[in-house]
Design a protein around this motif. Sequence first.
Motif, PDB file in Angstrom:
ATOM      1  N   MET A  14      -1.028 -37.227  55.333  1.00  0.00           N
ATOM      2  CA  MET A  14      -1.253 -37.515  53.997  1.00  0.00           C
ATOM      3  C   MET A  14      -2.765 -37.859  53.729  1.00  0.00           C
ATOM      4  N   LYS A  15      -3.503 -36.840  53.015  1.00  0.00           N
ATOM      5  CA  LYS A  15      -4.717 -37.091  52.597  1.00  0.00           C
ATOM      6  C   LYS A  15      -4.845 -38.292  51.450  1.00  0.00           C
ATOM      7  N   LYS A  16      -6.295 -38.681  51.410  1.00  0.00           N
ATOM      8  CA  LYS A  16      -6.571 -39.539  50.340  1.00  0.00           C
ATOM      9  C   LYS A  16      -5.663 -40.761  50.038  1.00  0.00           C
ATOM     10  N   LEU A  17      -5.001 -41.073  50.993  1.00  0.00           N
ATOM     11  CA  LEU A  17      -4.406 -42.473  50.828  1.00  0.00           C
ATOM     12  C   LEU A  17      -5.052 -43.519  50.972  1.00  0.00           C
ATOM     13  N   LEU A  18      -5.130 -44.740  50.199  1.00  0.00           N
ATOM     14  CA  LEU A  18      -5.811 -45.711  50.005  1.00  0.00           C
ATOM     15  C   LEU A  18      -5.009 -47.155  50.571  1.00  0.00           C
ATOM     16  N   LYS A  52      -8.633 -51.041  49.635  1.00  0.00           N
ATOM     17  CA  LYS A  52      -8.943 -49.683  48.840  1.00  0.00           C
ATOM     18  C   LYS A  52      -9.931 -48.833  49.814  1.00  0.00           C
ATOM     19  N   SER A  53      -9.967 -48.990  51.136  1.00  0.00           N
ATOM     20  CA  SER A  53     -10.523 -47.781  51.987  1.00  0.00           C
ATOM     21  C   SER A  53      -9.619 -47.088  52.275  1.00  0.00           C
ATOM     22  N   GLU A  54      -9.869 -46.003  52.859  1.00  0.00           N
ATOM     23  CA  GLU A  54      -9.107 -44.895  53.125  1.00  0.00           C
ATOM     24  C   GLU A  54      -8.325 -45.261  54.384  1.00  0.00           C
ATOM     25  N   GLY A  90      -8.940 -52.671  59.471  1.00  0.00           N
ATOM     26  CA  GLY A  90      -7.612 -53.113  60.297  1.00  0.00           C
ATOM     27  C   GLY A  90      -6.369 -53.447  59.694  1.00  0.00           C
ATOM     28  N   HIS A  91      -6.299 -53.153  58.452  1.00  0.00           N
ATOM     29  CA  HIS A  91      -4.865 -53.216  57.798  1.00  0.00           C
ATOM     30  C   HIS A  91      -3.951 -52.161  58.157  1.00  0.00           C
ATOM     31  N   CYS A  92      -2.656 -52.382  58.599  1.00  0.00           N
ATOM     32  CA  CYS A  92      -1.945 -51.521  59.145  1.00  0.00           C
ATOM     33  C   CYS A  92      -0.567 -51.374  58.462  1.00  0.00           C
ATOM     34  N   PHE A  93       0.063 -50.384  58.214  1.00  0.00           N
ATOM     35  CA  PHE A  93       1.374 -50.102  57.455  1.00  0.00           C
ATOM     36  C   PHE A  93       2.242 -49.026  58.240  1.00  0.00           C
ATOM     37  N   ASP A 100      -1.045 -49.516  40.246  1.00  0.00           N
ATOM     38  CA  ASP A 100      -1.853 -49.530  41.275  1.00  0.00           C
ATOM     39  C   ASP A 100      -1.743 -48.387  42.324  1.00  0.00           C
ATOM     40  N   ILE A 101      -1.923 -47.292  42.045  1.00  0.00           N
ATOM     41  CA  ILE A 101      -1.678 -46.158  42.888  1.00  0.00           C
ATOM     42  C   ILE A 101      -2.525 -45.933  44.224  1.00  0.00           C
ATOM     43  N   PRO A 102      -2.027 -46.126  45.263  1.00  0.00           N
ATOM     44  CA  PRO A 102      -2.828 -46.137  46.245  1.00  0.00           C
ATOM     45  C   PRO A 102      -3.603 -44.810  46.661  1.00  0.00           C
ATOM     46  N   ILE A 103      -3.907 -44.239  45.844  1.00  0.00           N
ATOM     47  CA  ILE A 103      -4.575 -42.838  46.114  1.00  0.00           C
ATOM     48  C   ILE A 103      -5.953 -42.642  45.405  1.00  0.00           C
ATOM     49  N   ALA A 104      -6.710 -42.004  46.315  1.00  0.00           N
ATOM     50  CA  ALA A 104      -8.350 -41.983  45.831  1.00  0.00           C
ATOM     51  C   ALA A 104      -8.317 -41.374  44.582  1.00  0.00           C
ATOM     52  N   ASP A 105      -9.634 -41.560  43.814  1.00  0.00           N
ATOM     53  CA  ASP A 105      -9.876 -41.084  42.432  1.00  0.00           C
ATOM     54  C   ASP A 105     -10.085 -39.593  42.475  1.00  0.00           C
TER      55      ASP A 105
END
Length: 265
Positions: free
Chosen positions: A1-5, A10-12, A25-28, A137-142
């Motif tokens: 999935m591209k452009k997911l933040l 808020k980084s990619e 280092g945040h991990c999902f 708060d959609i986690p997708i790039a502008d």
Amino acid sequence: MKKLLCPVCKSELHRSGNSFRCQSGHCFDIAKEGYVNLITGSKSGNLTGDNKDMARSRKAFLDKGYFHSLADALCKIISDIQPETVLDICCGEGYYAQAITQKHNCAVYGFDLSKEMIRLAAKRKSKAEFFVANMADIPIADNSIDCAIHLFAPFCEKEFLRVIKPGGYLISVCPGAKHLWEMKAALYEKPYENEENSPDLPGFSLEKAINAVSYITLTDNNDIESLFKMTPYYYHTSAQDKAKLLSLDKLTTCVDFYIRIYRKD
Ligand SMILES: C[S@@+](CC[C@H](N)C(=O)[O-])C[C@H]1O[C@@H](n2cnc3c(N)ncnc32)[C@H](O)[C@@H]1O
Ligand SMILES: [Zn+2]
């Protein structure tokens, strides 16, 4: 999935094995069904979206094809627009996202606040990819989405404007004037038509508003109840009026989808 933040910084996010990770280092983790939950504990509060019963009932109803006229209308619009990326905002249990992937080669992403909806959506094993998120708060790039679809769901125009590319599309659907008219006539002495509005959305221009109208016949009492549960009337109708509808074994009713096609300036 591209452009997911990353919902935290808020980084990619990038896929790494069975997780998505950001540079901080945040991990999902990716759930076994294939979706990723991007709601962070602190922000989710009491927000959960539709519950398990609503999710199952919606899936059972839509899988019988009663709303295929809307799926067909969306696919037709998408074949006119030819987007590379489609985002299904508040996608529910993934029926429409699946229909789009079956007819088109575009990348389809869907998200919803309800984990149960997204679990069912991911279990469809369509080519669409799903995540749990809040439309506020959609986690997708502008400016990264060619076409967003938004069906029977709450609105957050600021976020829709942010994620859609300039020149991209927002297809928003709500009940048309005659939607479920015969169901309402079975419930109420004096049913009212739905109002059809095409509100001005700053940053967008309305290109077209159309109705997709047809009739469906429900021959199973459970389907009548499932359809009723998908409407706000279920929660605002007296037990006495509910009983009138739920005693029916057959119902033929109009389905009228009011489809507004907006284009980002
Ligand atoms: C009426 S359902 C429509 C689902 C789907 N679009 C369809 O037509 O089948 C509304 C959906 O919006 C979701 N929802 C409500 N508030 C939301 C929010 N703040 N962010 C994301 N999804 C939300 C609910 O969980 C539910 O799945
Ligand atoms: Zn992060």
